[in-house]
Design an enzyme around this catalytic site. Structure first.
Site, PDB file in Angstrom:
ATOM      1  N   ASP A 138     -13.841 137.582  82.444  1.00  0.00           N
ATOM      2  CA  ASP A 138     -12.799 138.101  83.316  1.00  0.00           C
ATOM      3  C   ASP A 138     -12.044 136.965  84.004  1.00  0.00           C
ATOM      4  O   ASP A 138     -12.606 135.903  84.273  1.00  0.00           O
ATOM      5  CB  ASP A 138     -13.401 139.007  84.394  1.00  0.00           C
ATOM      6  CG  ASP A 138     -13.812 140.360  83.853  1.00  0.00           C
ATOM      7  OD1 ASP A 138     -13.318 140.743  82.785  1.00  0.00           O
ATOM      8  OD2 ASP A 138     -14.633 141.033  84.507  1.00  0.00           O
TER       9      ASP A 138
ATOM     10  N   ARG B  96      -7.136 139.385  76.658  1.00  0.00           N
ATOM     11  CA  ARG B  96      -6.848 140.652  77.317  1.00  0.00           C
ATOM     12  C   ARG B  96      -5.648 140.388  78.224  1.00  0.00           C
ATOM     13  O   ARG B  96      -5.714 139.538  79.118  1.00  0.00           O
ATOM     14  CB  ARG B  96      -8.059 141.107  78.139  1.00  0.00           C
ATOM     15  CG  ARG B  96      -7.798 142.238  79.148  1.00  0.00           C
ATOM     16  CD  ARG B  96      -9.117 142.569  79.874  1.00  0.00           C
ATOM     17  NE  ARG B  96      -8.914 143.334  81.085  1.00  0.00           N
ATOM     18  CZ  ARG B  96      -8.871 144.666  81.158  1.00  0.00           C
ATOM     19  NH1 ARG B  96      -8.987 145.379  80.056  1.00  0.00           N
ATOM     20  NH2 ARG B  96      -8.710 145.281  82.305  1.00  0.00           N
TER      21      ARG B  96
END
Length: 310
Positions: free
Chosen positions: A130, A180
């Site tokens: 992340d 992402r």
């Protein structure tokens, strides 16, 4: 219209979250968080798999205060990988480098990240690293770059509101790892982040175009149907094969749109958060992304009107 001029009601709701009684937040968050336990996350992922979705399990909790904390988080991440494997779920995991010690010592974090990525690689599972707020961007991308060269089963997150992201996109394309792409949710200063809503949208489309042309695997992470339309346009125009992209959404957000994409044959991944830090996640997520507060408000209003009708 800028961020400061849009979603006034959503922002008002988001800002009121800290004064909402904890049990009510718990009830509301039940749609957006799988639960406190890994078993609850497993059940949620299994249901999503039946609906045709894949998943990423996200263990809640970020910064660590000690080497022992980081070691516990590493152990917890390994347990998630083992459980996914045991239940043969169509899922990967996401990790936060601050949880593995990035705020303490970068070398400690690198060692822990290497261990979990290697552990997942041995079991055929993907690890999404992340992206956190701007002080950690350089270190995060550097660690992902090094991990990808050695293992291949990892990728990063880029945020469209960051002014630096075009340069990061070019570096990612050169490196070849998965991305992402999201709008971005942290409260960053204007000097490093776009603040205008339309500008962020346009930059998202621009970055997505570059990534798809660049040949890397892209996770198109958005609930914004305007951006999804542009993504579908680019996929069509560039003739992007189905094994080079997927759509990504958060658990409980715009499930109708999720179903539309799945029914149209697109791969769709749902992020499934779980853990005892649900309250901190809920309040922070709602503050950072007021649009989700709008979905929550609809749930609250629906539950209230439902009780009145009964």
């Amino acid at each position: 219209m800028g961020f400061e001029n849009m979603g006034i009601v959503d922002r008002a709701i988001a800002n009121s979250v800290p004064v909402i009684p904890r049990p009510i937040v718990k009830r509301i968050s039940g749609r957006y968080i799988a639960g406190d336990t890994l078993d609850e996350a497993v059940k949620t992922v299994r249901d999503l798999n039946r609906e045709g979705c894949v998943a990423t399990i996200d263990l809640l909790g970020e910064s660590t205060e000690s080497k022992a904390d980081a070691a516990r988080k590493l152990k917890d991440y390994k347990k998630v990988v083992d459980t996914i494997d045991e239940h043969d779920l169509k899922s990967g995991i996401s990790i936060k480098l601050t949880g593995l010690g990035l705020t303490l010592n970068e070398e400690l974090c690198r060692a822990n990240a290497e261990e979990i990525v290697e552990y997942a690689d041995a079991r055929g599972r993907f690890v999404r690293v992340d992206m956190e707020d701007s002080p950690y961007t350089d270190a995060t991308l550097g660690i992902v770059h090094d991990l990808y060269r050695r293992h291949g089963n990892t990728g990063a997150v880029l945020q469209a509101y960051m002014r630096r992201s075009l340069d990061d996109v070019q570096n990612v394309i050169d490196a070849g790892f998965s991305v992402r792409l999201c709008k971005g949710i942290y409260d960053e200063p204007r000097s490093i982040a776009y603040k205008d809503f339309a500008t962020v949208r346009q930059n998202y489309i621009f970055l997505l175009d570059e990534l798809l042309k660049g040949g890397v695997y892209v996770g198109i992470a958005t609930h914004d149907e305007f951006l999804i339309w542009h993504a579908l346009r680019l996929i069509h125009q560039l003739e992007v094969p189905a094994d080079r992209y997927e759509f990504q959404m958060l658990l409980g957000v715009d499930e109708e749109l999720r179903s539309i994409l799945v029914d149209a044959g697109h791969k769709l991944r749902v992020y499934v958060p779980y853990g005892e830090d649900w309250y901190e996640y809920s309040t922070r997520r709602l503050k950072e992304n007021p649009k989700i507060a709008g979905y929550v408000a609809k749930d609250v209003i629906g539950s209230i009107t439902g009780k009145v009708k009964r």
